[in-house]
Design a protein around this motif. Structure first.
Motif, short mmCIF file in Angstrom:
data_model
loop_
_atom_site.label_atom_id
_atom_site.label_comp_id
_atom_site.label_asym_id
_atom_site.label_seq_id
_atom_site.Cartn_x
_atom_site.Cartn_y
_atom_site.Cartn_z
N PHE A 197 0.83 -1.21 0.00
CA PHE A 197 0.00 0.00 0.00
C PHE A 197 0.86 1.25 0.00
N ILE A 198 1.85 1.29 0.90
CA ILE A 198 2.71 2.48 0.99
C ILE A 198 3.43 2.73 -0.32
N LEU A 199 4.01 1.68 -0.88
CA LEU A 199 4.79 1.84 -2.11
C LEU A 199 3.91 2.12 -3.32
N SER A 200 2.67 1.63 -3.30
CA SER A 200 1.76 1.93 -4.42
C SER A 200 1.28 3.37 -4.32
N LYS A 201 1.15 3.87 -3.08
CA LYS A 201 0.68 5.24 -2.88
C LYS A 201 1.75 6.25 -3.24
N PHE A 202 2.98 5.95 -2.84
CA PHE A 202 4.07 6.90 -3.04
C PHE A 202 5.03 6.50 -4.16
N ASN A 203 4.69 5.42 -4.84
CA ASN A 203 5.50 4.87 -5.93
C ASN A 203 6.72 4.11 -5.40
N HIS A 204 7.18 3.19 -6.21
CA HIS A 204 8.35 2.39 -5.87
C HIS A 204 9.60 3.27 -5.96
N PRO A 205 10.53 3.15 -5.01
CA PRO A 205 11.74 3.98 -5.03
C PRO A 205 12.51 3.95 -6.35
N VAL A 233 -2.32 7.49 16.36
CA VAL A 233 -3.31 6.46 16.01
C VAL A 233 -4.71 7.07 16.01
N TYR A 234 -5.01 7.85 17.05
CA TYR A 234 -6.32 8.50 17.11
C TYR A 234 -6.48 9.52 15.99
N ARG A 235 -5.43 10.25 15.68
CA ARG A 235 -5.50 11.24 14.61
C ARG A 235 -5.79 10.57 13.27
N ALA A 236 -5.12 9.44 13.00
CA ALA A 236 -5.37 8.71 11.76
C ALA A 236 -6.82 8.22 11.72
N LEU A 237 -7.32 7.82 12.88
CA LEU A 237 -8.69 7.33 12.99
C LEU A 237 -9.69 8.45 12.68
N VAL A 238 -9.50 9.59 13.30
CA VAL A 238 -10.41 10.73 13.11
C VAL A 238 -10.42 11.20 11.66
N GLU A 239 -9.23 11.22 11.05
CA GLU A 239 -9.11 11.71 9.68
C GLU A 239 -9.31 10.61 8.64
N ARG A 240 -9.55 9.37 9.11
CA ARG A 240 -9.69 8.22 8.20
C ARG A 240 -8.50 8.17 7.23
N ASP A 241 -7.32 8.31 7.82
CA ASP A 241 -6.09 8.42 7.03
C ASP A 241 -5.33 7.10 7.05
N LYS A 242 -5.56 6.28 6.03
CA LYS A 242 -4.89 4.98 5.93
C LYS A 242 -3.38 5.14 5.79
N GLU A 243 -2.96 6.13 5.01
CA GLU A 243 -1.53 6.34 4.79
C GLU A 243 -0.82 6.59 6.11
N LEU A 244 -1.42 7.44 6.93
CA LEU A 244 -0.82 7.78 8.22
C LEU A 244 -0.73 6.54 9.12
N LEU A 245 -1.81 5.77 9.15
CA LEU A 245 -1.85 4.60 10.02
C LEU A 245 -0.89 3.52 9.55
N TYR A 246 -0.85 3.25 8.25
CA TYR A 246 0.06 2.25 7.72
C TYR A 246 1.52 2.69 7.91
N LEU A 247 1.78 3.96 7.71
CA LEU A 247 3.15 4.46 7.88
C LEU A 247 3.57 4.36 9.34
N TYR A 248 2.63 4.62 10.24
CA TYR A 248 2.91 4.46 11.67
C TYR A 248 3.29 3.02 11.99
N ILE A 249 2.54 2.07 11.48
CA ILE A 249 2.80 0.65 11.76
C ILE A 249 4.13 0.22 11.15
N ALA A 250 4.35 0.58 9.89
CA ALA A 250 5.56 0.14 9.19
C ALA A 250 6.83 0.70 9.79
N SER A 251 6.77 1.89 10.36
CA SER A 251 7.98 2.56 10.84
C SER A 251 8.31 2.28 12.30
#
Length: 347
Positions: free
Chosen positions: A182-190, A258-276
């Motif tokens: 998901f992250i790499l498809s959203k931001f493209n492959h390096p 985590v709460y901010r991603a939830l409120v904003e329905r921001d998958k990118e933020l939540l996935y980036l949080y988990i991955a990092s």
């Protein structure tokens, strides 16, 4: 222009801190930190290469400086005829910020004094906090973190974020899993990026939000007695646990990422949080992170909120239990309890 005496003093304090704490890092970690510091001092980007014939003499010189400063003490900062504690960020910044620079100071892992001077990318007032987004760092010690906070001042350090993410992203494309796809498809492959790496900087901006919400939440949840426990850890694995619990409370609180991603329905933020998340965080939080990832993949935000609430309450309960143990029986009992987290975790 920056005051020469100020630069010399902050550089000296960085070297004193490094001289007294470099041995706390593993050899591998130390070499990576030195390599990064070498590049930053030369205004190089994460993707720039360095030659061994350039960095080796620099490392040798740095080690010689540390030998000279073993057991040395930090020195006050003099500005406009006034003397400031190295940790008086408000006093020092009253002079610096008007010139487009900002000074940061605090205590890092192992209670290592940490300092930096950087250029101000932007300044914002958020939830009563003075937030400095720091661009190029002019000076810093070997320890760095994506964010720092002291009282009502928060620093978002773009240089550290860039270096961290550049390494992470180039390893994520070798990993399997929906979250990385998901992250790499959203931001493209390096491999598809081209200088000036627009896609990379979009990830830097997104990750900066994670750092911002974490730092504010950490200050909101800060307890002085918890800091007292950290001071007694003395380079033990207990410190990682105590700091980790504070991080978990902040991240799952209603001010956290985590709460901010939830409120904003921001998958990118939540996935980036988990991955990092780092190795320690993943070790402790893996079941929860997996649950959140699964719920996020199906847009089950209600379930994510339930997970977040339960996790926040769990770590707050653990914190209260440890604080009570510390007050009644002292640090050794806290150490005995937190050691178990590495084996079975706390409930």
């Amino acid at each position: 222009m920056l005051n020469t005496e100020l630069l010399d003093t902050v550089r000296y304090n960085c070297n004193v801190s490094d001289a007294n704490y470099w041995g706390y890092f593993s050899l591998c970690s130390l070499l990576l930190r030195l390599r990064e510091l070498f590049k930053i001092e030369r205004s190089l980007e994460p993707w720039d290469s360095v030659k061994n014939e350039e960095i080796f003499p620099w490392i040798e010189k740095k080690e010689n400086t540390w030998k000279e400063l073993e057991n040395a003490s930090l020195t006050p900062v003099s500005l406009n005829g006034n003397s400031y504690s190295p940790f008086d960020i408000d006093g020092i910044n009253n002079y610096l910020v008007n010139n487009g620079f900002v000074y940061g100071a605090g205590y890092a892992l192992f209670m290592k004094p940490s300092f930096f001077i950087g250029t101000i990318n932007r300044f914002e007032k958020i939830d009563g906090y003075n937030v400095y987004v720091v661009d190029k760092e002019i000076l810093r010690d070997i320890f760095s973190s994506p964010g720092m906070s002291l009282g009502k001042t928060v620093y978002i350090r773009l240089t550290d974020i860039k270096y961290r993410l550049w390494e992470n992203i180039h390893s994520w494309h070798r990993k399997k899993g929906h979250i990385y796809e998901f992250i790499l498809s959203k931001f493209n492959h390096p491999s598809d990026w081209h200088y000036p790496f627009k896609e990379f900087y979009s990830i830097v901006d997104k990750y900066s939000k994670i750092v911002l919400y974490h730092e504010i939440a950490e200050q909101e949840e800060n307890l002085p007695l918890w800091d007292e426990i950290i001071k007694e850890c003395d380079n033990s694995k207990t410190e990682h646990i105590i700091r980790g619990i504070r991080d978990f409370i902040a991240d799952f609180s209603e001010k956290g990422p985590v709460y901010r991603a939830l409120v904003e329905r921001d998958k990118e933020l939540l996935y980036l949080y988990i991955a990092s998340q780092g190795a320690y965080q993943k070790k402790i939080l893996q079941p929860v992170l997996s649950q959140i990832e699964k719920a996020c993949s199906t847009n089950d935000w209600k379930n994510i909120e339930q997970i977040r609430t339960l996790e926040f309450k769990k770590w707050k309960n653990n914190q209260e239990h440890i604080l009570e143990l510390f007050k009644l029986k002292g640090f050794e009992e806290v150490k005995n309890l937190t050691d178990k987290i590495f084996e079975v975790g706390l409930n």
